[in-house]
Each structure stands twice: as structure tokens, then as C-alpha cells.
Design a protein around this motif. Structure first.
Motif, mmCIF file in Angstrom:
data_model
loop_
_atom_site.group_PDB
_atom_site.id
_atom_site.type_symbol
_atom_site.label_atom_id
_atom_site.label_comp_id
_atom_site.label_asym_id
_atom_site.label_seq_id
_atom_site.Cartn_x
_atom_site.Cartn_y
_atom_site.Cartn_z
ATOM 1 N N ARG A 164 37.625 35.226 42.951
ATOM 2 C CA ARG A 164 37.340 36.310 41.999
ATOM 3 C C ARG A 164 38.026 37.607 42.441
ATOM 4 O O ARG A 164 38.630 38.313 41.630
ATOM 5 C CB ARG A 164 35.831 36.532 41.908
ATOM 6 C CG ARG A 164 35.421 37.661 40.976
ATOM 7 C CD ARG A 164 33.946 37.969 41.162
ATOM 8 N NE ARG A 164 33.507 39.017 40.254
ATOM 9 C CZ ARG A 164 32.343 39.630 40.346
ATOM 10 N NH1 ARG A 164 31.502 39.303 41.302
ATOM 11 N NH2 ARG A 164 32.007 40.564 39.492
ATOM 12 N N ALA A 165 37.936 37.908 43.746
ATOM 13 C CA ALA A 165 38.552 39.136 44.262
ATOM 14 C C ALA A 165 40.075 39.079 44.152
ATOM 15 O O ALA A 165 40.729 40.054 43.759
ATOM 16 C CB ALA A 165 38.134 39.353 45.716
ATOM 17 N N GLU A 166 40.649 37.923 44.475
ATOM 18 C CA GLU A 166 42.112 37.774 44.455
ATOM 19 C C GLU A 166 42.674 37.838 43.037
ATOM 20 O O GLU A 166 43.772 38.348 42.816
ATOM 21 C CB GLU A 166 42.505 36.440 45.111
ATOM 22 C CG GLU A 166 42.309 36.421 46.616
ATOM 23 C CD GLU A 166 42.334 35.007 47.197
ATOM 24 O OE1 GLU A 166 42.646 34.055 46.433
ATOM 25 O OE2 GLU A 166 42.021 34.854 48.396
ATOM 26 N N HIS A 167 41.931 37.303 42.078
ATOM 27 C CA HIS A 167 42.431 37.233 40.700
ATOM 28 C C HIS A 167 41.846 38.311 39.795
ATOM 29 O O HIS A 167 42.214 38.386 38.622
ATOM 30 C CB HIS A 167 42.136 35.841 40.112
ATOM 31 C CG HIS A 167 42.874 34.730 40.785
ATOM 32 N ND1 HIS A 167 42.453 34.156 41.961
ATOM 33 C CD2 HIS A 167 44.033 34.096 40.453
ATOM 34 C CE1 HIS A 167 43.304 33.212 42.316
ATOM 35 N NE2 HIS A 167 44.269 33.152 41.423
ATOM 36 N N ASP A 168 40.920 39.120 40.337
ATOM 37 C CA ASP A 168 40.290 40.206 39.565
ATOM 38 C C ASP A 168 39.803 39.693 38.215
ATOM 39 O O ASP A 168 40.102 40.262 37.158
ATOM 40 C CB ASP A 168 41.280 41.367 39.377
ATOM 41 C CG ASP A 168 40.582 42.628 38.845
ATOM 42 O OD1 ASP A 168 39.357 42.759 39.057
ATOM 43 O OD2 ASP A 168 41.249 43.452 38.200
ATOM 44 N N CYS A 169 39.060 38.598 38.264
ATOM 45 C CA CYS A 169 38.628 37.951 37.024
ATOM 46 C C CYS A 169 37.099 37.974 36.919
ATOM 47 O O CYS A 169 36.404 38.380 37.853
ATOM 48 C CB CYS A 169 39.121 36.506 36.972
ATOM 49 S SG CYS A 169 38.475 35.456 38.306
ATOM 50 N N HIS A 170 36.601 37.546 35.776
ATOM 51 C CA HIS A 170 35.157 37.444 35.612
ATOM 52 C C HIS A 170 34.618 36.326 36.492
ATOM 53 O O HIS A 170 35.297 35.321 36.750
ATOM 54 C CB HIS A 170 34.807 37.176 34.140
ATOM 55 C CG HIS A 170 34.925 38.393 33.276
ATOM 56 N ND1 HIS A 170 33.987 39.396 33.287
ATOM 57 C CD2 HIS A 170 35.875 38.784 32.397
ATOM 58 C CE1 HIS A 170 34.347 40.340 32.439
ATOM 59 N NE2 HIS A 170 35.495 40.005 31.896
ATOM 60 N N LEU A 171 33.387 36.488 36.918
ATOM 61 C CA LEU A 171 32.757 35.523 37.816
ATOM 62 C C LEU A 171 32.760 34.119 37.230
ATOM 63 O O LEU A 171 33.027 33.140 37.930
ATOM 64 C CB LEU A 171 31.314 35.971 38.110
ATOM 65 C CG LEU A 171 30.486 35.048 39.004
ATOM 66 C CD1 LEU A 171 31.114 34.928 40.382
ATOM 67 C CD2 LEU A 171 29.052 35.562 39.124
ATOM 68 N N LEU A 172 32.481 34.015 35.942
ATOM 69 C CA LEU A 172 32.412 32.699 35.298
ATOM 70 C C LEU A 172 33.750 31.960 35.420
ATOM 71 O O LEU A 172 33.780 30.757 35.667
ATOM 72 C CB LEU A 172 32.045 32.868 33.824
ATOM 73 C CG LEU A 172 31.051 31.864 33.240
ATOM 74 C CD1 LEU A 172 29.703 31.989 33.897
ATOM 75 C CD2 LEU A 172 30.922 32.040 31.739
ATOM 76 N N ASP A 173 34.854 32.698 35.238
ATOM 77 C CA ASP A 173 36.182 32.081 35.361
ATOM 78 C C ASP A 173 36.419 31.591 36.786
ATOM 79 O O ASP A 173 36.979 30.516 36.992
ATOM 80 C CB ASP A 173 37.274 33.081 34.955
ATOM 81 C CG ASP A 173 37.172 33.496 33.498
ATOM 82 O OD1 ASP A 173 36.714 32.660 32.689
ATOM 83 O OD2 ASP A 173 37.516 34.649 33.173
ATOM 84 N N ALA A 174 36.001 32.389 37.768
ATOM 85 C CA ALA A 174 36.169 31.993 39.167
ATOM 86 C C ALA A 174 35.325 30.762 39.483
ATOM 87 O O ALA A 174 35.772 29.847 40.188
ATOM 88 C CB ALA A 174 35.768 33.153 40.088
ATOM 89 N N GLU A 175 34.102 30.716 38.953
ATOM 90 C CA GLU A 175 33.233 29.558 39.203
ATOM 91 C C GLU A 175 33.841 28.281 38.633
ATOM 92 O O GLU A 175 33.860 27.241 39.293
ATOM 93 C CB GLU A 175 31.847 29.805 38.596
ATOM 94 C CG GLU A 175 31.028 30.841 39.375
ATOM 95 C CD GLU A 175 29.704 31.174 38.710
ATOM 96 O OE1 GLU A 175 28.842 31.766 39.393
ATOM 97 O OE2 GLU A 175 29.524 30.864 37.515
ATOM 98 N N HIS A 176 34.361 28.361 37.405
ATOM 99 C CA HIS A 176 34.962 27.178 36.801
ATOM 100 C C HIS A 176 36.198 26.728 37.573
ATOM 101 O O HIS A 176 36.427 25.527 37.761
ATOM 102 C CB HIS A 176 35.308 27.442 35.335
ATOM 103 C CG HIS A 176 34.131 27.328 34.420
ATOM 104 N ND1 HIS A 176 33.527 26.128 34.125
ATOM 105 C CD2 HIS A 176 33.419 28.277 33.757
ATOM 106 C CE1 HIS A 176 32.497 26.334 33.308
ATOM 107 N NE2 HIS A 176 32.410 27.627 33.076
ATOM 108 N N ALA A 177 36.989 27.693 38.039
ATOM 109 C CA ALA A 177 38.222 27.354 38.756
ATOM 110 C C ALA A 177 37.921 26.678 40.094
ATOM 111 O O ALA A 177 38.581 25.697 40.468
ATOM 112 C CB ALA A 177 39.055 28.613 38.976
#
Length: 280
Positions: A164-177
Motif C-alpha cells: 500500500r505504501a509503495e503503490h500509494d493505493c487504497h487498502l482494499l486494492d493492496a489486500e487483493h493484490a
């Protein structure tokens, strides 16, 4: 890192400590008009740590008591049963999910956000003719799936937060990834395990749903409360991002700008009182 499958989650959920009986009874009473207040007050009073926290809060400058409150019964008489029940439930849940040794997850912003969503959901509930106490509970628990992931899948969740920190994305997107599932799905599984009412289970499952079509009223309220709490930045989380909400959500809630501003002011006031539970 391999994705987590739901069977793994269900196995770990069974390993979690059960909620204290008093919490289960307080949660159940939120949907009952004929709750036995005296019996519940006695059960709260039997938990010394819980009682100490509630009395400290009741005697804080926020409530401006004219005399010292020394018992749960006095606190109920002064603040009302609904307020004391909300405080007791919140405090007990915070105590049930505390940091493990070596866990780097910062629990304070998590609970600050949970409390903010809870008080916001309670404020919004009357606009959809919902029970305010049930809305409070759904708001308080809306992200509880994160705590399952944080405490039961620690290395994987640390990898999620790095992503999440590296991609500056929403938490949900990081969880799915990283995980292959998200905290809303895990929270839904937990509320099923706890045998919560179906409306509560659905609200946790849907609070990040991409479409408001066919969503029940409680899910709409929790989704809106989540967005408002993020926008007000009450969690004090430097990485906080406002979750996207479906088009037409505010229209479905029937809230005009003046009403929303009233909600904002009331939420901030109530939040400042309830968040005192996090101090020790």
C-alpha cells in the motif's frame, strides 16, 4: 507470497478468543426494545476493568457531572443506558483485540477510525429509520476483518501495508493484490461465526461494495459513515485515503448539505468523548 484462502481464515477465526459474555449480551440487546437494563448493568459492574474505564469517562470534563459518579448504576442514571452500553461495548472490544508482542500494527488509529464510523453511523441512522444502536455497532465493527488479518496473518498483512505504501493505493486494492481477499470478506466471516444478525453481517460484507444497487439501508449508512470519518481525518492516520463511494449514495440517504454539516459537528463532539476510552 501465496494468497490466503477463506478456509485458512475460517480456521484462524476459530482460534480467536471468544468475545466476553457481557459483550455478546450487550450487542444482542441493541436490537431489543425490552432489554433488562438492571441485569446488564450488574454484568458490566462485575467486570472491574470495564467499570473503571466507564466511570473514568463518566467523570471526565466532557460530561460535566456536578458530582462524582461512583457506580455503573449512577452512570446509567446520569448518561442513559444507551450511552453506557455503547461505551462498555466499545471498551470491551478494544480490550479483546489488543496488540500481540512483536506486532508492529498501530492499533490506535484503527480504533479511532472505528469509533468515528460508529458515532457517524449512529447520527445517520434516523435518516433511514434505522436503530441508532445497531448502526453504531455495525460502524464500530465494520473493519474488524482487518484485526483478524493483523493478528492471525501478521507477515502477510505487513506485506500488504508495504504494498500500500509503495503503490500509494487504497487498502482494499493492496489486500487483493497481496492476500487475494479483503478485510470486508474476513469481517463478514467473523460476524457469521459470532452469529450476529444478518443485517449486521451484510453491512460488514458490503461496506466497500462498488454499487449501492440493492444494498440494504444499514450497509448504506455504514458506507457513508466510513467515507465521512475518513474525510474528517479523525483517525490521525498519515496514510488515510477517503474510500470511494457509489454515485447517488448521498441522494439515497436523503441528506442535504445543511444536514451533513450538522452530522459532521455532532460526530466530532461525540467522537471526542468516546475516543477517551483509548487513553489507557
Amino acid at each position: 507470497m501465496n494468497h490466503i484462502v477463506m478456509d485458512d481464515v475460517l480456521g484462524r477465526i476459530h482460534n480467536l478468543p471468544s468475545l466476553p459474555v457481557v459483550v455478546m449480551e450487550l450487542l444482542a440487546s441493541m436490537g431489543q426494545d425490552d432489554a433488562n437494563i438492571e441485569a446488564l448493568a450488574e454484568k458490566i459492574a462485575m467486570d472491574q476493568a470495564l467499570t473503571a474505564k466507564i466511570l473514568r469517562l463518566a467523570n471526565s470534563s466532557f460530561y460535566g457531572m456536578t458530582r462524582q459518579v461512583t457506580t455503573i448504576q449512577e452512570a446509567i442514571a446520569m448518561l442513559g443506558f444507551r450511552t453506557v452500553r455503547s461505551l462498555a461495548t466499545t471498551s470491551a472490544l478494544i480490550g479483546n483485540f489488543s496488540a500481540n508482542p512483536g506486532n508492529s500494527f498501530n492499533f490506535a488509529p484503527f480504533w479511532r477510525h472505528a469509533i468515528a464510523v460508529a458515532v457517524c453511523a449512529r447520527e445517520l441512522a434516523p435518516h433511514l429509520n434505522l436503530n441508532p444502536d445497531q448502526a453504531y455497532t455495525a460502524g464500530l465493527l465494520h473493519d474488524i476483518g482487518r484485526l483478524v488479518l493483523v493478528t492471525q496473518f501478521q507477515p502477510q498483512y505487513q506485506a500488504t501495508m508495504r504494498y500500500r505504501a509503495e503503490h500509494d493505493c487504497h487498502l482494499l486494492d493492496a489486500e487483493h493484490a497481496v492476500l487475494g481477499l479483503d478485510h470486508a470478506q474476513v469481517g463478514h466471516a467473523l460476524t457469521q461465526h459470532w452469529k450476529f444478525p444478518l443485517t449486521m453481517q451484510q453491512a460488514l460484507a458490503e461496506h466497500h461494495a462498488p454499487s449501492s444497487l440493492g444494498m440494504q439501508a444499514l450497509s448504506l449508512v455504514v458506507m457513508a459513515a466510513d467515507a465521512i470519518a475518513h474525510a474528517l481525518d479523525l483517525s490521525m492516520d498519515a496514510d488515510d485515503l477517503v474510500a470511494p463511494v457509489p454515485l447517488g449514495l448521498w441522494e439515497q440517504l436523503g441528506l442535504d448539505e445543511a444536514t451533513l454539516l450538522q452530522v459532521f459537528a455532532s460526530v466530532e463532539q461525540q467522537f471526542n468523548a468516546t475516543s477517551l476510552l483509548l487513553n489507557g
